[in-house]
Design a protein around this motif. Structure first.
Motif, PDB file in Angstrom:
ATOM      1  N   PRO A   1       0.828  -1.216   0.000  1.00 21.64           N
ATOM      2  CA  PRO A   1       0.000   0.000   0.000  1.00 21.64           C
ATOM      3  C   PRO A   1       0.859   1.262   0.000  1.00 21.64           C
ATOM      4  O   PRO A   1       1.880   1.322   0.689  1.00 21.64           O
ATOM      5  CB  PRO A   1      -0.787  -0.108   1.308  1.00 21.64           C
ATOM      6  CG  PRO A   1       0.010  -1.000   2.172  1.00 21.64           C
ATOM      7  CD  PRO A   1       0.765  -1.928   1.281  1.00 21.64           C
ATOM      8  N   ALA A   2       0.443   2.212  -0.797  1.00 21.50           N
ATOM      9  CA  ALA A   2       1.150   3.503  -0.810  1.00 21.50           C
ATOM     10  C   ALA A   2       0.527   4.415   0.242  1.00 21.50           C
ATOM     11  O   ALA A   2      -0.694   4.477   0.373  1.00 21.50           O
ATOM     12  CB  ALA A   2       1.023   4.123  -2.183  1.00 21.50           C
ATOM     13  N   THR A   3       1.368   5.068   0.987  1.00 19.68           N
ATOM     14  CA  THR A   3       0.865   5.962   2.036  1.00 19.68           C
ATOM     15  C   THR A   3       0.144   7.148   1.387  1.00 19.68           C
ATOM     16  O   THR A   3       0.670   7.741   0.450  1.00 19.68           O
ATOM     17  CB  THR A   3       2.036   6.477   2.879  1.00 19.68           C
ATOM     18  OG1 THR A   3       2.815   5.358   3.283  1.00 19.68           O
ATOM     19  CG2 THR A   3       1.549   7.211   4.113  1.00 19.68           C
ATOM     20  N   PRO A   4      -1.051   7.468   1.849  1.00 21.59           N
ATOM     21  CA  PRO A   4      -1.779   8.591   1.253  1.00 21.59           C
ATOM     22  C   PRO A   4      -0.971   9.886   1.382  1.00 21.59           C
ATOM     23  O   PRO A   4      -0.421  10.184   2.440  1.00 21.59           O
ATOM     24  CB  PRO A   4      -3.053   8.678   2.092  1.00 21.59           C
ATOM     25  CG  PRO A   4      -3.140   7.413   2.823  1.00 21.59           C
ATOM     26  CD  PRO A   4      -1.778   6.846   2.953  1.00 21.59           C
ATOM     27  N   THR A   5      -0.897  10.607   0.283  1.00 21.58           N
ATOM     28  CA  THR A   5      -0.128  11.859   0.302  1.00 21.58           C
ATOM     29  C   THR A   5      -0.786  12.858   1.244  1.00 21.58           C
ATOM     30  O   THR A   5      -1.995  12.946   1.336  1.00 21.58           O
ATOM     31  CB  THR A   5      -0.080  12.475  -1.113  1.00 21.58           C
ATOM     32  OG1 THR A   5      -1.169  11.971  -1.862  1.00 21.58           O
ATOM     33  CG2 THR A   5       1.219  12.189  -1.811  1.00 21.58           C
TER      34      THR A   5
ATOM     35  N   LEU B   1      -3.292  14.343  10.456  1.00 22.31           N
ATOM     36  CA  LEU B   1      -3.246  13.325  11.512  1.00 22.31           C
ATOM     37  C   LEU B   1      -2.437  13.828  12.704  1.00 22.31           C
ATOM     38  O   LEU B   1      -2.840  13.701  13.861  1.00 22.31           O
ATOM     39  CB  LEU B   1      -2.639  12.043  10.948  1.00 22.31           C
ATOM     40  CG  LEU B   1      -2.550  10.832  11.871  1.00 22.31           C
ATOM     41  CD1 LEU B   1      -2.851   9.555  11.096  1.00 22.31           C
ATOM     42  CD2 LEU B   1      -1.178  10.693  12.513  1.00 22.31           C
TER      43      LEU B   1
ATOM     44  N   TYR C   1      -2.141  -0.944   7.546  1.00 22.39           N
ATOM     45  CA  TYR C   1      -2.965  -1.278   6.387  1.00 22.39           C
ATOM     46  C   TYR C   1      -2.988  -2.792   6.147  1.00 22.39           C
ATOM     47  O   TYR C   1      -4.040  -3.389   5.903  1.00 22.39           O
ATOM     48  CB  TYR C   1      -2.424  -0.565   5.144  1.00 22.39           C
ATOM     49  CG  TYR C   1      -3.317  -0.757   3.940  1.00 22.39           C
ATOM     50  CD1 TYR C   1      -4.243   0.213   3.585  1.00 22.39           C
ATOM     51  CD2 TYR C   1      -3.257  -1.928   3.199  1.00 22.39           C
ATOM     52  CE1 TYR C   1      -5.081   0.019   2.506  1.00 22.39           C
ATOM     53  CE2 TYR C   1      -4.093  -2.130   2.120  1.00 22.39           C
ATOM     54  CZ  TYR C   1      -5.011  -1.161   1.766  1.00 22.39           C
ATOM     55  OH  TYR C   1      -5.838  -1.361   0.706  1.00 22.39           O
TER      56      TYR C   1
ATOM     57  N   GLU D   1      -7.770   1.705   4.001  1.00 23.15           N
ATOM     58  CA  GLU D   1      -7.041   2.945   4.293  1.00 23.15           C
ATOM     59  C   GLU D   1      -7.551   3.661   5.548  1.00 23.15           C
ATOM     60  O   GLU D   1      -6.759   4.077   6.395  1.00 23.15           O
ATOM     61  CB  GLU D   1      -7.145   3.880   3.087  1.00 23.15           C
ATOM     62  CG  GLU D   1      -6.418   5.194   3.269  1.00 23.15           C
ATOM     63  CD  GLU D   1      -6.562   6.084   2.034  1.00 23.15           C
ATOM     64  OE1 GLU D   1      -6.458   5.562   0.914  1.00 23.15           O
ATOM     65  OE2 GLU D   1      -6.784   7.290   2.207  1.00 23.15           O
TER      66      GLU D   1
ATOM     67  N   LEU E   1      -5.441   4.420   8.932  1.00 23.29           N
ATOM     68  CA  LEU E   1      -5.131   5.772   9.429  1.00 23.29           C
ATOM     69  C   LEU E   1      -5.636   5.961  10.864  1.00 23.29           C
ATOM     70  O   LEU E   1      -4.963   6.591  11.688  1.00 23.29           O
ATOM     71  CB  LEU E   1      -5.750   6.832   8.507  1.00 23.29           C
ATOM     72  CG  LEU E   1      -5.029   7.037   7.165  1.00 23.29           C
ATOM     73  CD1 LEU E   1      -5.823   7.982   6.262  1.00 23.29           C
ATOM     74  CD2 LEU E   1      -3.621   7.589   7.373  1.00 23.29           C
TER      75      LEU E   1
ATOM     76  N   GLY F   1      -4.967   5.136  -3.569  1.00 25.09           N
ATOM     77  CA  GLY F   1      -3.708   5.100  -2.849  1.00 25.09           C
ATOM     78  C   GLY F   1      -2.852   3.916  -3.208  1.00 25.09           C
ATOM     79  O   GLY F   1      -1.814   3.676  -2.601  1.00 25.09           O
TER      80      GLY F   1
END
Lengths: 188, 192
Positions: free
Chosen positions: A56-60, A66, B44, B50, B54, B111
């Motif tokens: 998974p790519a970390t959300p930009t 956060l 994840y 997602e 988070l 994502g």
């Protein structure tokens, strides 16, 4: 397959189960010469490729909001702990509530014990009275007694003919020993 | 301020921990920022979507910030933080149950991006692959999944995982072996 080959097969199986990445050294060389291990290694590397491809790519720009939320909540928690430190602590309040509960239970038990004890004292007194009746009543042959029955007890009146008055009154229990006493006296 | 930031960026974790404990906000922020990526990926992998990931990272980071004074330095900060985040993820997973919300599209908008090892010859849409991996992980028990993800995604050593999960190293190794076999078996059918 000789023993060293078998050992290398075992080593390779173990290594494939525990490692993540390309084989190195003797195991890599072994795969070149062992078809079974080559299939295992291929299967393993394919799994690793799938794993990497699905990473998974970390959300930009996710960290900023956060982190703001984390710091705000941490400060709020800090203020709360300072405020609660000024008054009785949560643990102290909890202990206080617990102590009050224990005291209430102890009081209830004490009241119960007192009530029970009182009943026993009364019962004991009655028993004592019952037991003393034969000892205190001493009836002379010339005496006249009136026994008035009243439920579970009786009133014993000792009459003296000279004055015609009640000179003594005893409250006694109607039990079999008393009746037996009179019967014995009459028999005499 | 620029000097402070530059110093923060170059400082090792141990220094940042000390500075964060002294109340330096930039040091604290940098300390958590540099581990955000791995924390997110681990969460994840454990939770499968997602938003839950988070949430778990946020809960874990909050606990990390609040309890930073209790970090005793016996393990490295990264391991300590990942332990908190994985525990938060497991708690979150228990609360919500694992809810894979994997779209069947190509994943370009959620994502999911190609990695250097992404091979077009795999013959599978990324969304499908993602779902398959997620389903395979979901078949593992939570503790075994945690062990495997810490190894394969966070690249922790056996010893670090053992510390993280409070297990003997032998148990970590047997779990890894079992998880690997199970995952590979589950993904056999997608050779392509």
């Amino acid at each position: 397959m000789d023993k060293s080959d078998a050992t290398q097969c075992d080593d390779l199986t173990r290594a494939l189960g525990l490692s993540h990445g390309p084989l190195e050294g003797a195991l890599a060389e072994h795969v070149e010469t062992c078809a079974a291990c080559a299939r295992l290694a291929e299967r393993s590397s394919r799994f690793e490729a799938l794993w990497e491809a699905s990473r998974p790519a970390t959300p930009t720009d996710a960290f900023g909001p956060l982190w703001s939320d984390v710091t705000a909540r941490a400060e709020a928690a800090s203020r709360l702990s300072v405020a609660s430190a000024a008054g009785p602590s949560r643990r102290f309040r909890h202990r206080l509530r617990f102590a009050a509960l224990i005291l209430a239970q102890a009081a209830a038990v004490l009241v119960g014990v007192l009530l029970l004890t009182q009943d026993r004292v009364r019962a004991h007194t009655l028993v004592a009275l019952n037991e003393t009746v034969p000892k205190v009543i001493d009836i002379e042959p010339s005496e006249v007694l009136v026994l008035r029955s009243k439920a579970a007890s009786a009133q014993l009146e000792r009459l003296e003919f000279e004055e015609l008055r009640l000179s003594d009154t005893e409250t006694v229990s109607l039990d079999t020993s008393l009746l037996a006493y009179f019967e014995a006296r009459e028999g005499n | 301020m620029i000097e402070t930031c530059a110093g923060v960026l170059a400082a090792p974790d141990e220094d940042l921990v000390e500075r964060a404990r002294r109340g330096e906000s930039p040091a604290r922020e940098e300390l958590f920022r540099r581990h955000f990526d791995v924390a997110y990926r681990v969460a994840y992998r454990l939770l499968g979507n997602e938003q839950d990931a988070l949430d778990a990272v946020q809960d874990g980071f909050l606990k990390g910030v609040v309890h930073l004074a209790e970090f005793d330095g016996r393990s490295i900060f990264r391991t300590w933080l990942l332990r908190i985040v994985t525990n938060a993820a497991l708690d979150g997973g228990r609360r919500k149950r694992r809810r894979p919300t994997v779209p069947l599209g190509d994943g370009e908008t959620d994502g999911f991006e190609p990695s250097v090892t992404d091979d077009p010859s795999l013959g599978m849409l990324r969304g499908d692959l993602r779902r398959k991996i997620d389903q395979a992980l979901a078949k593992l028990g939570p503790e075994t999944r945690q062990t495997f993800v810490l190894f394969a995604e966070a690249e922790l050593s056996y010893k670090e995982i053992a510390e993280c999960q409070g297990l003997p190293i032998g148990t970590v190794m047997s779990r890894l072996h079992y998880a690997r076999q199970k995952l590979q078996s589950h993904l056999e059918g997608i050779d392509g």
